[in-house]
Design a protein around this motif. Structure first.
Motif, short mmCIF file in Angstrom:
data_model
loop_
_atom_site.label_atom_id
_atom_site.label_comp_id
_atom_site.label_asym_id
_atom_site.label_seq_id
_atom_site.Cartn_x
_atom_site.Cartn_y
_atom_site.Cartn_z
N SER A 77 32.97 -12.37 -13.24
CA SER A 77 32.58 -13.34 -13.79
C SER A 77 33.77 -13.96 -15.10
CB SER A 77 31.40 -13.08 -14.94
OG SER A 77 31.90 -12.02 -15.92
N LYS A 78 33.58 -14.95 -15.71
CA LYS A 78 34.45 -15.24 -16.61
C LYS A 78 34.56 -14.36 -17.85
CE LYS A 78 34.26 -20.27 -15.43
NZ LYS A 78 33.66 -21.71 -15.89
N GLU A 79 33.29 -14.06 -18.08
CA GLU A 79 33.26 -13.11 -19.19
C GLU A 79 33.89 -11.85 -18.87
OE1 GLU A 79 30.16 -16.08 -19.35
OE2 GLU A 79 30.60 -14.53 -17.96
N GLN A 80 33.89 -11.21 -17.86
CA GLN A 80 34.87 -10.28 -17.58
C GLN A 80 36.06 -10.28 -17.71
OE1 GLN A 80 34.82 -8.53 -13.68
NE2 GLN A 80 35.02 -6.57 -14.35
N VAL A 81 36.77 -11.51 -17.28
CA VAL A 81 38.16 -12.05 -17.49
C VAL A 81 38.37 -11.97 -19.00
CG1 VAL A 81 39.83 -14.00 -17.25
CG2 VAL A 81 38.23 -13.21 -15.28
N ASP A 82 37.60 -12.68 -19.78
CA ASP A 82 37.92 -12.77 -21.04
C ASP A 82 38.07 -11.23 -21.80
OD1 ASP A 82 37.74 -15.53 -20.92
OD2 ASP A 82 35.69 -15.59 -21.72
N ASN A 83 37.16 -10.52 -21.36
CA ASN A 83 37.09 -9.09 -21.83
C ASN A 83 38.11 -8.28 -21.54
OD1 ASN A 83 35.46 -6.69 -23.21
ND2 ASN A 83 35.35 -6.04 -21.16
N LEU A 84 38.60 -8.44 -20.11
CA LEU A 84 39.76 -7.71 -19.85
C LEU A 84 41.04 -8.42 -20.70
CD1 LEU A 84 39.17 -7.57 -16.09
CD2 LEU A 84 39.28 -5.79 -17.67
N ALA A 85 41.18 -9.50 -21.05
CA ALA A 85 42.10 -10.19 -21.86
C ALA A 85 42.12 -9.55 -23.24
CB ALA A 85 42.18 -11.68 -21.76
N LYS A 86 41.04 -9.52 -23.64
CA LYS A 86 40.97 -9.01 -24.98
C LYS A 86 41.47 -7.44 -25.01
CE LYS A 86 37.55 -8.11 -28.81
NZ LYS A 86 36.13 -8.04 -29.11
N ARG A 87 41.00 -6.70 -24.16
CA ARG A 87 41.36 -5.30 -24.22
C ARG A 87 42.79 -5.00 -23.85
NH1 ARG A 87 37.27 -2.25 -20.62
NH2 ARG A 87 38.41 -0.58 -21.29
N MET A 88 43.13 -5.90 -22.98
CA MET A 88 44.64 -5.77 -22.64
C MET A 88 45.54 -6.03 -23.98
SD MET A 88 45.24 -7.36 -18.93
CE MET A 88 44.67 -6.32 -17.43
N LYS A 89 45.31 -6.92 -24.65
CA LYS A 89 45.78 -7.31 -25.86
C LYS A 89 45.73 -5.97 -26.73
CE LYS A 89 45.61 -12.35 -26.55
NZ LYS A 89 45.07 -13.26 -27.33
N GLN A 90 44.47 -5.33 -27.09
CA GLN A 90 44.35 -4.31 -27.82
C GLN A 90 45.36 -3.21 -27.36
OE1 GLN A 90 40.08 -3.81 -27.52
NE2 GLN A 90 39.58 -5.19 -29.18
N LYS A 91 45.52 -2.94 -25.98
CA LYS A 91 46.40 -1.97 -25.33
C LYS A 91 47.70 -2.27 -25.49
CE LYS A 91 42.98 -0.16 -22.16
NZ LYS A 91 43.15 1.18 -22.21
N GLY A 92 48.07 -3.47 -25.89
CA GLY A 92 49.39 -3.79 -26.07
C GLY A 92 49.97 -4.28 -24.61
N ILE A 93 49.41 -4.36 -23.68
CA ILE A 93 49.65 -4.87 -22.32
C ILE A 93 50.12 -6.34 -22.58
CG2 ILE A 93 48.96 -5.38 -19.92
CD1 ILE A 93 46.92 -3.15 -20.26
N ARG A 94 51.21 -6.76 -21.70
CA ARG A 94 51.88 -7.90 -21.85
C ARG A 94 51.09 -9.00 -21.06
NH1 ARG A 94 57.24 -10.45 -19.37
NH2 ARG A 94 57.24 -12.46 -20.50
#
Length: 129
Positions: A77-94
């Motif tokens: 879903s779009k929500e999963q994309v949004d959640n993954l983006a947020k978590r990647m930022k928190q993890k310091g992923i580019r």
């Protein structure tokens, strides 16, 4: 249909750290694991990560050279994309194309773009657009 994809990585532990949580979020499970590699499976397709052999680690990978450009995965879903983006930022992923998120691929293409530890581009695309 693709049977499997095998990628050489510069640092297996860094790659496992990145890919394990991401592929788990995308419903992949660990398929095989050994001291020099790991694979993750979803349905009939699996992805293998193994360390590059000594002497073949230069030049470093770059998606703009001949070879693999990126790997793209379905999101639920779009929500999963949004959640993954947020978590990647928190993890310091580019994140790539962050200024155009989530429409960097076009106005009808809801996706996240990021880089793994070897700078392999990863795209997560929402199924519903």
């Amino acid at each position: 249909m693709i049977h499997h994809i095998e990628l050489y990585v510069s640092n297996l532990e860094k790659s496992k750290s990145f890919w394990s949580w991401l592929l788990n979020e995308l419903n992949y499970t660990v398929y095989q694991e050994w001291d020099r590699g790991i694979s993750y499976k979803h349905g009939d397709v699996y992805i293998v990560f193994v360390p590059v052999e000594d002497g073949f680690d230069e030049p470093n990978y770059h998606r703009k050279r001949v070879g693999l450009n990126h790997l793209a995965f379905h999101a639920q879903s779009k929500e999963q994309v949004d959640n993954l983006a947020k978590r990647m930022k928190q993890k310091g992923i580019r994140l790539l194309y962050e200024d155009r998120f989530p429409y960097a691929g076009g106005s009808e293409h809801y996706a996240l773009f990021a880089e793994d530890p070897d700078r392999i581009k990863v795209e997560i695309v929402a199924l519903e657009c």
